[in-house]
Write an enzyme that holds these catalytic residues in place. Structure first.
Site, short mmCIF file in Angstrom:
data_model
loop_
_atom_site.label_atom_id
_atom_site.label_comp_id
_atom_site.label_asym_id
_atom_site.label_seq_id
_atom_site.Cartn_x
_atom_site.Cartn_y
_atom_site.Cartn_z
N LYS A 128 0.66 -1.31 -0.05
CA LYS A 128 0.25 0.22 0.11
C LYS A 128 0.78 1.05 0.07
CE LYS A 128 -4.23 1.18 0.07
NZ LYS A 128 -5.99 0.52 -0.08
N ASP A 168 -6.97 3.86 -4.64
CA ASP A 168 -7.21 4.35 -3.10
C ASP A 168 -8.69 5.92 -3.60
OD1 ASP A 168 -8.22 2.51 -0.95
OD2 ASP A 168 -7.43 3.85 0.34
P1 NDP Z 1 -13.14 7.76 -2.57
O1 NDP Z 1 -12.15 8.55 -2.58
O2 NDP Z 1 -13.41 7.16 -3.43
O3 NDP Z 1 -14.66 7.71 -1.72
C1 NDP Z 1 -14.31 7.85 -0.39
C2 NDP Z 1 -15.79 8.35 0.66
O4 NDP Z 1 -15.46 8.26 2.40
C3 NDP Z 1 -15.58 10.21 -0.16
O5 NDP Z 1 -17.24 9.96 -0.01
C4 NDP Z 1 -15.46 10.61 2.01
O6 NDP Z 1 -15.59 12.02 1.67
C5 NDP Z 1 -16.07 9.38 2.96
N1 NDP Z 1 -14.52 9.77 3.40
C6 NDP Z 1 -13.42 9.68 3.76
N2 NDP Z 1 -12.99 9.85 4.78
C7 NDP Z 1 -14.20 10.29 5.47
C8 NDP Z 1 -14.18 10.45 6.96
N3 NDP Z 1 -13.57 10.54 7.94
N4 NDP Z 1 -15.68 10.61 7.66
C9 NDP Z 1 -16.45 10.04 6.78
N5 NDP Z 1 -16.47 10.34 5.47
C10 NDP Z 1 -15.38 10.14 4.95
O7 NDP Z 1 -12.46 6.39 -2.21
P2 NDP Z 1 -13.41 4.75 -2.42
O8 NDP Z 1 -14.56 4.88 -2.37
O9 NDP Z 1 -12.02 3.99 -3.15
O10 NDP Z 1 -12.71 4.00 -0.97
C11 NDP Z 1 -13.68 4.06 0.58
C12 NDP Z 1 -12.55 3.31 0.74
O11 NDP Z 1 -13.19 1.96 0.62
C13 NDP Z 1 -11.55 3.28 1.75
O12 NDP Z 1 -11.47 2.31 3.20
C14 NDP Z 1 -10.37 2.23 1.42
O13 NDP Z 1 -9.45 2.08 1.47
C15 NDP Z 1 -11.63 1.42 0.67
N6 NDP Z 1 -11.61 0.29 -0.69
C16 NDP Z 1 -11.07 0.53 -2.43
C17 NDP Z 1 -11.06 0.20 -2.71
C18 NDP Z 1 -11.49 0.33 -4.98
O14 NDP Z 1 -11.40 0.00 -4.91
N7 NDP Z 1 -11.74 1.93 -4.86
C19 NDP Z 1 -10.66 -1.45 -2.88
C20 NDP Z 1 -11.33 -1.82 -1.61
C21 NDP Z 1 -11.33 -1.39 -0.64
P3 NDP Z 1 -15.49 13.37 1.39
O15 NDP Z 1 -15.60 13.77 -0.47
O16 NDP Z 1 -16.32 14.08 2.05
O17 NDP Z 1 -14.06 13.57 1.27
#
Ligand code: NDP
Length: 447
Positions: A128, A168
């Site tokens: 990572k 990510d």
């Molecule tokens: P994105 O950047 O596309 O979206 C993240 C989302 O989470 C946004 O809506 C963001 O809101 C919100 N968020 C971030 N920090 C916080 C917080 N502290 N409190 C509340 N909401 C929060 O990321 P992904 O959807 O790609 O990833 C989301 C999760 O899934 C992560 O844990 C990642 O590691 C995991 N993951 C992702 C994969 C992928 O293929 N993308 C694969 C496997 C796991 P805002 O815009 O307001 O910051």
């Protein structure tokens, strides 16, 4: 000595060395509890000191990203790549750009990634990386300049058969494109060194949707196992990013009623359930909007609740899809009191240790991200395969493969995690099934 290793000995060794790395220690703690009995019962695992070796990253790369932004100012960020374990294949895992990124967060994610990747059955190690760079509110040009500078250092340490990063949080198709372009220019090579690429330059169909869709395929497998179905269930989803929106879309397609989405600023609530049209609109417009959920509320797609999380909303199923430790003990209690019977993690480690323990103690279905969100990295593995063969498979074929991989992960969890009266401890099942694969690969390769 290795032969005497047990939970307390290994955990206190790590605790002493890394006492300030709370996320890393939390992730290790979560896994050690389940795997130590398997380790202690296997003389090969003990002879090769597998647990201690598995807990420590093989390599950590740190670098400073000094770059000039589009206004001509110098900015300085920190960058890391944690190459945790390569016994099963090239290091594989995403890059995160977020001000909260630090070594502890990346070590926890890299550690988790090894177990997740092992569960997919594909030949991938775990890693990572990322930076404390905050892309919020930045111009497209600044994003490109940062990505190029980040890659100028990272490119020395990665390669199609060495380490293959992906996206990510805050690293999506646009960032992967800029990172890939810089790698190609510097190395004069077109190779599958990153996944999540654009379809025109080696990307794979279904990669964008894979984590969210895979989460719902896993939910389908859970429902089948319990003789029930998604159709008609009320579902709360946190997050409004890649994972959350694609999970919501697939859940609605399966007949689920998705009543929430959220972000770091608040909650969108729609008691009658979001439509697939609303979710598709969010997917299309999320990168160009300051706050897509507030815009949806303005367009009557729900109500916007500032600074709220979804866990107080009544539901059958909760899908935390935003970030680590977003669902704590109090939230878990509220969900249980309100009748929630299934929690499947779309994000990495969104439930705190205490919340997880409460779900398992109450014997509701709780599935850790390393199993339920493995669809993203599984599709990345399939993208690597397509790149190596210089071909591109059809979306329908890949979607079917994703479904099969998630169903197989479900089976692996059930076979190792089934305990009395048919209850499945998915956490235990996922930890043990992946540990056995990793440990066997490490033993076979010697020290
Ligand atoms: P994105 O950047 O596309 O979206 C993240 C989302 O989470 C946004 O809506 C963001 O809101 C919100 N968020 C971030 N920090 C916080 C917080 N502290 N409190 C509340 N909401 C929060 O990321 P992904 O959807 O790609 O990833 C989301 C999760 O899934 C992560 O844990 C990642 O590691 C995991 N993951 C992702 C994969 C992928 O293929 N993308 C694969 C496997 C796991 P805002 O815009 O307001 O910051």
């Amino acid at each position: 000595m290795a032969q005497q290793s047990n939970f307390d000995e290994i955990y206190s060794f790590l605790n002493e060395k890394f006492e300030n790395e709370s996320e890393y220690l939390q992730a290790v703690h979560e896994v050690l509890e389940d795997i130590i009995p398997i380790y202690n019962a296997n003389s090969d695992y003990k002879a090769f000191d597998i647990v201690r070796r598995l807990c420590l990253p093989e390599r950590i790369i740190y670098f400073t990203v000094s770059w000039m932004n589009s206004s001509g100012e110098i900015e300085v960020n920190q960058g890391w790549r944690v190459q945790h374990n390569s016994a099963m294949g090239p290091y594989k895992g995403g890059l995160r750009f977020h001000p909260t990124v630090n070594l502890s967060v990346l070590k926890f994610l890299a550690f988790e990634q090894c177990f997740k990747n092992a569960l997919t059955g594909l030949p991938m190690g775990g890693g990572k990386g990322g930076s404390d760079f905050d892309p919020k509110g930045r111009s497209d040009r600044d994003i490109m300049l940062f990505c190029q500078s980040f890659m100028r250092e990272l490119q020395r340490h990665i390669g199609a058969n060495t380490d293959v990063p992906a996206g990510d949080i805050n690293v999506g198709a646009r960032e992967i494109g800029y990172l890939y372009g810089e790698y190609r220019r510097l190395n004069n090579r077109f190779e599958g060194v990153l996944t999540g690429k654009g379809l025109e330059f080696g990307g794979s169909y279904v990669r964008t949707e894979a984590t969210g869709f895979g989460l719902i395929y896993f939910l389908q497998a859970v429902c089948q196992h319990q003789n029930t179905q998604i159709d008609g269930k009320t579902i709360v989803v946190s997050g409004a990013g890649n994972v959350a929106l694609h999970a919501a879309l697939k859940a609605v397609e399966k007949g689920g009623k998705v009543v929430t989405l959220s972000n770091s600023r608040g909650l969108l609530y729609n008691a009658s359930g979001l439509t697939d049209t609303a979710i598709k609109w969010a997917i299309e417009n999320r990168s160009s909007s300051g706050n897509i959920l507030e815009e949806m509320a303005k367009d009557d797609m729900g109500t916007w609740e500032e600074n709220k999380t979804p866990w107080h909303i009544e539901c059958d199923i909760a899908l935390p899809c935003a970030t680590q430790n977003e669902l704590g003990e109090k939230d878990a209690r509220t969900l249980l009191n309100n009748g929630c019977r299934m929690v499947l993690e779309g994000a990495n480690m969104p439930c705190t240790n205490k919340a997880q323990a409460m779900f398992i103690d109450e014997k509701i279905t709780y599935v850790p991200g390393k199993a339920s969100n493995a669809g993203g990295v599984a599709l990345s593995g399939l993208e690597m395969g397509q790149n190596a063969m210089f071909n591109q498979r059809e979306a329908s074929v890949l979607d079917e493969q994703l479904y099969t991989i998630m169903a197989n992960i479900h089976e692996r969890c059930v076979s190792e995690g089934k305990i009395e009266s048919g209850f499945v401890n998915y956490m235990k099942g996922a930890n043990i099934a992946s540990f056995r694969r990793l440990a066997d690969a490490m033993v076979a390769q010697g020290v």
